[in-house]
Design an enzyme around this catalytic site. Structure first.
Site, PDB file in Angstrom:
ATOM      1  N   HIS A   1      -5.307  -5.868  -0.682  1.00 43.91           N
ATOM      2  CA  HIS A   1      -6.117  -5.138  -1.659  1.00 43.91           C
ATOM      3  C   HIS A   1      -5.885  -3.645  -1.508  1.00 43.91           C
ATOM      4  O   HIS A   1      -5.643  -3.163  -0.399  1.00 43.91           O
ATOM      5  CB  HIS A   1      -7.610  -5.443  -1.497  1.00 43.91           C
ATOM      6  CG  HIS A   1      -8.402  -5.124  -2.718  1.00 43.91           C
ATOM      7  ND1 HIS A   1      -8.926  -3.887  -2.950  1.00 43.91           N
ATOM      8  CD2 HIS A   1      -8.711  -5.891  -3.798  1.00 43.91           C
ATOM      9  CE1 HIS A   1      -9.544  -3.906  -4.123  1.00 43.91           C
ATOM     10  NE2 HIS A   1      -9.428  -5.098  -4.667  1.00 43.91           N
TER      11      HIS A   1
ATOM     12  N   SER B   1      -7.626  -2.630 -14.598  1.00 43.59           N
ATOM     13  CA  SER B   1      -8.293  -3.039 -15.844  1.00 43.59           C
ATOM     14  C   SER B   1      -9.443  -2.102 -16.191  1.00 43.59           C
ATOM     15  O   SER B   1      -9.558  -1.647 -17.339  1.00 43.59           O
ATOM     16  CB  SER B   1      -8.785  -4.485 -15.750  1.00 43.59           C
ATOM     17  OG  SER B   1      -9.554  -4.681 -14.581  1.00 43.59           O
TER      18      SER B   1
ATOM     19  N   ARG C   1     -16.162 -11.707  -2.777  1.00 47.55           N
ATOM     20  CA  ARG C   1     -16.027 -12.583  -3.954  1.00 47.55           C
ATOM     21  C   ARG C   1     -15.256 -13.845  -3.552  1.00 47.55           C
ATOM     22  O   ARG C   1     -15.475 -14.928  -4.082  1.00 47.55           O
ATOM     23  CB  ARG C   1     -15.295 -11.841  -5.086  1.00 47.55           C
ATOM     24  CG  ARG C   1     -16.000 -10.571  -5.536  1.00 47.55           C
ATOM     25  CD  ARG C   1     -15.163  -9.774  -6.515  1.00 47.55           C
ATOM     26  NE  ARG C   1     -13.922  -9.306  -5.920  1.00 47.55           N
ATOM     27  CZ  ARG C   1     -12.964  -8.656  -6.579  1.00 47.55           C
ATOM     28  NH1 ARG C   1     -13.117  -8.395  -7.863  1.00 47.55           N
ATOM     29  NH2 ARG C   1     -11.865  -8.270  -5.965  1.00 47.55           N
TER      30      ARG C   1
ATOM     31  N   HIS D   1      -2.478  -7.640 -10.240  1.00 47.78           N
ATOM     32  CA  HIS D   1      -3.917  -7.519 -10.521  1.00 47.78           C
ATOM     33  C   HIS D   1      -4.444  -8.915 -10.895  1.00 47.78           C
ATOM     34  O   HIS D   1      -4.275  -9.860 -10.134  1.00 47.78           O
ATOM     35  CB  HIS D   1      -4.087  -6.462 -11.624  1.00 47.78           C
ATOM     36  CG  HIS D   1      -5.489  -5.990 -11.879  1.00 47.78           C
ATOM     37  ND1 HIS D   1      -6.502  -6.113 -10.973  1.00 47.78           N
ATOM     38  CD2 HIS D   1      -6.041  -5.382 -12.972  1.00 47.78           C
ATOM     39  CE1 HIS D   1      -7.620  -5.605 -11.483  1.00 47.78           C
ATOM     40  NE2 HIS D   1      -7.368  -5.168 -12.695  1.00 47.78           N
TER      41      HIS D   1
ATOM     42  N   ASP E   1      -8.787 -13.509  -5.887  1.00 49.35           N
ATOM     43  CA  ASP E   1      -7.916 -14.436  -6.607  1.00 49.35           C
ATOM     44  C   ASP E   1      -7.431 -15.605  -5.755  1.00 49.35           C
ATOM     45  O   ASP E   1      -6.896 -16.573  -6.276  1.00 49.35           O
ATOM     46  CB  ASP E   1      -6.711 -13.671  -7.166  1.00 49.35           C
ATOM     47  CG  ASP E   1      -7.144 -12.620  -8.170  1.00 49.35           C
ATOM     48  OD1 ASP E   1      -7.979 -12.950  -9.024  1.00 49.35           O
ATOM     49  OD2 ASP E   1      -6.666 -11.476  -8.091  1.00 49.35           O
TER      50      ASP E   1
HETATM   51  N1  HAX Z   1       1.995 -10.065   0.503  1.00 47.40           N
HETATM   52  C1  HAX Z   1       3.105  -9.406   0.908  1.00 47.40           C
HETATM   53  N2  HAX Z   1       3.189  -8.074   1.003  1.00 47.40           N
HETATM   54  C2  HAX Z   1       2.083  -7.379   0.708  1.00 47.40           C
HETATM   55  C3  HAX Z   1       0.877  -7.987   0.323  1.00 47.40           C
HETATM   56  C4  HAX Z   1       0.864  -9.398   0.210  1.00 47.40           C
HETATM   57  N3  HAX Z   1      -0.199 -10.072  -0.203  1.00 47.40           N
HETATM   58  N4  HAX Z   1      -0.049  -7.028   0.102  1.00 47.40           N
HETATM   59  C5  HAX Z   1       0.558  -5.843   0.343  1.00 47.40           C
HETATM   60  N5  HAX Z   1       1.857  -6.049   0.704  1.00 47.40           N
HETATM   61  C6  HAX Z   1       2.883  -5.048   0.933  1.00 47.40           C
HETATM   62  C7  HAX Z   1       3.066  -4.207  -0.327  1.00 47.40           C
HETATM   63  O1  HAX Z   1       3.899  -4.881  -1.267  1.00 47.40           O
HETATM   64  C8  HAX Z   1       3.670  -2.958   0.225  1.00 47.40           C
HETATM   65  O2  HAX Z   1       5.029  -3.218   0.497  1.00 47.40           O
HETATM   66  P1  HAX Z   1       6.167  -2.073   0.277  1.00 47.40           P
HETATM   67  O3  HAX Z   1       5.795  -0.997   1.239  1.00 47.40           O
HETATM   68  O4  HAX Z   1       7.422  -2.796   0.584  1.00 47.40           O
HETATM   69  O5  HAX Z   1       6.036  -1.639  -1.151  1.00 47.40           O
HETATM   70  C9  HAX Z   1       2.943  -2.804   1.559  1.00 47.40           C
HETATM   71  O6  HAX Z   1       2.454  -4.118   1.903  1.00 47.40           O
HETATM   72  C10 HAX Z   1       1.782  -1.842   1.516  1.00 47.40           C
HETATM   73  O7  HAX Z   1       0.912  -2.221   0.479  1.00 47.40           O
HETATM   74  P2  HAX Z   1      -0.673  -1.913   0.569  1.00 47.40           P
HETATM   75  O8  HAX Z   1      -0.842  -0.433   0.646  1.00 47.40           O
HETATM   76  O9  HAX Z   1      -1.300  -2.746   1.606  1.00 47.40           O
HETATM   77  O10 HAX Z   1      -1.197  -2.478  -0.825  1.00 47.40           O
HETATM   78  P3  HAX Z   1      -1.241  -1.738  -2.234  1.00 47.40           P
HETATM   79  O11 HAX Z   1      -2.504  -0.970  -2.293  1.00 47.40           O
HETATM   80  O12 HAX Z   1       0.025  -1.028  -2.537  1.00 47.40           O
HETATM   81  O13 HAX Z   1      -1.317  -3.002  -3.226  1.00 47.40           O
HETATM   82  C11 HAX Z   1      -2.016  -5.170  -3.893  1.00 47.40           C
HETATM   83  C12 HAX Z   1      -2.453  -3.834  -3.300  1.00 47.40           C
HETATM   84  C13 HAX Z   1      -3.254  -5.986  -4.213  1.00 47.40           C
HETATM   85  C14 HAX Z   1      -1.246  -4.928  -5.184  1.00 47.40           C
HETATM   86  C15 HAX Z   1      -1.140  -5.930  -2.864  1.00 47.40           C
HETATM   87  O14 HAX Z   1      -1.905  -6.223  -1.708  1.00 47.40           O
HETATM   88  C16 HAX Z   1      -0.526  -7.205  -3.405  1.00 47.40           C
HETATM   89  O15 HAX Z   1       0.534  -7.168  -4.016  1.00 47.40           O
HETATM   90  N6  HAX Z   1      -1.179  -8.401  -3.173  1.00 47.40           N
HETATM   91  C17 HAX Z   1      -0.722  -9.656  -3.724  1.00 47.40           C
HETATM   92  C18 HAX Z   1      -1.082  -9.775  -5.210  1.00 47.40           C
HETATM   93  C19 HAX Z   1      -2.575  -9.947  -5.381  1.00 47.40           C
HETATM   94  O16 HAX Z   1      -3.208 -10.800  -4.768  1.00 47.40           O
HETATM   95  N7  HAX Z   1      -3.156  -9.152  -6.286  1.00 47.40           N
HETATM   96  C20 HAX Z   1      -4.587  -9.232  -6.621  1.00 47.40           C
HETATM   97  C21 HAX Z   1      -5.433  -8.181  -5.928  1.00 47.40           C
HETATM   98  C22 HAX Z   1      -6.885  -8.237  -6.288  1.00 47.40           C
HETATM   99  C23 HAX Z   1      -7.058  -7.890  -7.704  1.00 47.40           C
HETATM  100  O17 HAX Z   1      -6.860  -6.789  -8.169  1.00 47.40           O
HETATM  101  N8  HAX Z   1      -7.364  -8.862  -8.487  1.00 47.40           N
HETATM  102  O18 HAX Z   1      -7.391  -8.676  -9.780  1.00 47.40           O
END
Ligand code: HAX
Length: 433
Positions: A316, A239, A325, A269, A371
């Site tokens: 994250h 964002s 937070r 996000h 979140d």
């Molecule tokens: N559940 C399951 N798998 C997860 C995970 C979770 N909560 N968090 C990361 N992983 C997985 C990823 O999907 C990725 O899998 P692949 O290799 O199969 O693609 C792997 O672990 C490595 O990911 P990472 O490097 O640890 O995380 P990224 O930096 O790629 O992504 C995310 C960060 C926040 C998008 C990710 O942790 C996620 O999808 N979390 C769940 C959704 C969420 O809570 N989002 C909000 C985050 C905070 C925010 O921005 N708020 O606005």
């Protein structure tokens, strides 16, 4: 206005620092980029500059050098409330200084004067199908107000580059004042038969938002806490980066804010806060409302992971510890709603999910993010329409995004334009035949 004067003084003092860095040290390297980073979402590449907030992977966010507990303790408090003025936080983000009571008070009054929404906004929203997502409605309404942009008009009239920040600040102040009202308008249009509540001129930004939502105190404090906590997370998240990127083309702050809202609407996000509640409701339904045992909860978590979904509210891109937070909101729950069943679910998840994500071995950060906890508080105070939760995040995030854009214009940051390469080029660099 004291804020404008203070900001002008800060900008004057800051500009020579940026100029000297560019002129005398411009070719110094701060980052290298690997193939994994180029393919993998530019993760960790240091290539953005912001002074509004900084995110340490282990400590969490600092707003202008203050941690979350320090920020909440230092800002002037709304009389009779537990939480500080959101307006005071805006002052801090923009100037880097904690405002006095008087300075915060002046900004409270200034934003009240600017809070009226143009009449056509309500009409625009009414033409949208009622099942439109609240984030789509919020973004469309912001975009519809683009014609109000003071910056766009000043640019058309040939504004000098050094003065760009001033009309940008005007737009930012108008947007900060209007967005809470717009959020409440969307909410009551979509879920309360369009029965709108008029603002109360006695109330501050957080108090008026709660009032216009139709939710009693202490929801005013919940609103203040939310908007402050969600305000900024340095500038590389989707964002904040979307807002900055669009603004770098000198698109005005209405375009920037609408695009930052669009980025926040993704489930990886900001939309994760709605997803957490949706996921928990699913578990509750399967459990017939009872609190699951630790073993039962583990089964649900594995089921979700094995079906290829992520556990919303955990993980994250930068943080490597529990999000402060999250902790701040957990403390709020422990104080105000310790026996709430959904809080009990979330607390059980805090215990169960991290070891499972560690065992699965994929997520780099198994800990909860902002979140994971935020929907619980909303639900408790009667805001059960969880697809609205990301709008609350967006109102807060606009505080940081627009503060950044004011400074982008003050320091004359140029249009953003990273360079791309082709897959064949990467293969060649990697020495692949
Ligand atoms: N559940 C399951 N798998 C997860 C995970 C979770 N909560 N968090 C990361 N992983 C997985 C990823 O999907 C990725 O899998 P692949 O290799 O199969 O693609 C792997 O672990 C490595 O990911 P990472 O490097 O640890 O995380 P990224 O930096 O790629 O992504 C995310 C960060 C926040 C998008 C990710 O942790 C996620 O999808 N979390 C769940 C959704 C969420 O809570 N989002 C909000 C985050 C905070 C925010 O921005 N708020 O606005």
């Amino acid at each position: 206005m004291k804020l404008r004067d203070k900001l002008a003084e800060k900008i004057e003092g800051w500009r020579p620092r940026t100029t000297r860095l560019l002129k005398d040290h411009g070719d110094k390297k701060i980052s290298d980029v690997t193939i994994a980073q180029a393919i993998g979402g530019i993760r960790g590449v240091k290539c953005l500059v912001t002074d509004i907030s900084y995110l340490d992977p282990n400590e969490g966010i600092r707003f202008r050098g203050y941690t979350i507990p320090e920020t909440l303790a230092a800002l002037p408090k709304v009389p009779g409330a537990e939480m500080p003025y959101v307006e005071g936080h805006i002052w801090l983000l923009l100037t880097g200084e904690i405002p006095s009571e008087e300075e915060a008070g002046e900004l409270v009054e200034e934003l009240k004067k600017r809070a009226e929404l143009p009449d056509y906004v309500h009409d625009v929203l009414k033409t949208m199908p009622r099942d439109s997502h609240p984030m789509a409605m919020f973004s469309a309404a912001i975009l519809s107000m683009q014609r109000e942009s003071v910056y766009a008009k000043a640019y058309e009239e040939g504004l000098g580059k050094m003065d760009h920040w001033q009309p940008t600040l005007e737009d930012a102040l108008n947007l900060w004042a209007r967005l809470p009202r717009l959020g409440a308008l969307v909410y009551r249009l979509k879920y309360k038969d369009d029965k709108q509540i008029k603002p109360d001129p006695k109330l501050d930004l957080g108090g008026n938002f709660a009032h216009q939502m139709g939710i009693e105190p202490p929801y005013d404090d919940v609103a203040r806490l939310y908007f402050i906590l969600h305000s900024d997370h340095e500038s590389g998240n989707v964002s904040a980066h979307a807002g900055h990127l669009i603004g770098s083309a000198l698109s005005d702050p209405y375009y920037s804010t609408s695009s930052m809202v669009d980025g926040l609407a993704g489930p990886l996000h900001g939309l994760a806060n709605q997803e957490v509640l949706r996921w928990i409701q699913g578990v509750m339904e399967q459990m017939g409302g009872k609190i699951p045992t630790e073993e039962e909860m583990k089964e649900f978590v594995w089921e979700t992971l094995n079906s290829g979904q992520v556990i919303p509210g955990f993980g994250h891109a930068v943080l490597r510890k529990t999000d402060p937070r999250y902790t701040e909101q957990r403390n709020f729950c422990l104080k105000h709603l310790p026996d709430d069943p959904i809080f009990k679910y979330v607390d059980l998840l805090y215990k169960v999910v991290p070891p499972i994500l560690q065992e699965q071995g994929k997520a780099k950060n198994p800990w909860p993010n902002v979140d994971a906890q935020s929907g619980v508080i909303q639900w408790y105070y009667g805001l059960k329409e969880y697809d609205f939760y990301t709008v609350l995040f967006a109102i807060g995030r606009a505080l940081g995004v627009l503060s950044n854009i004011v400074w982008d214009r003050a320091l004359g940051y140029p249009i953003e334009r990273p360079k791309s390469v082709t897959t064949a080029m990467l293969e060649e660099m990697a020495g692949i035949e």
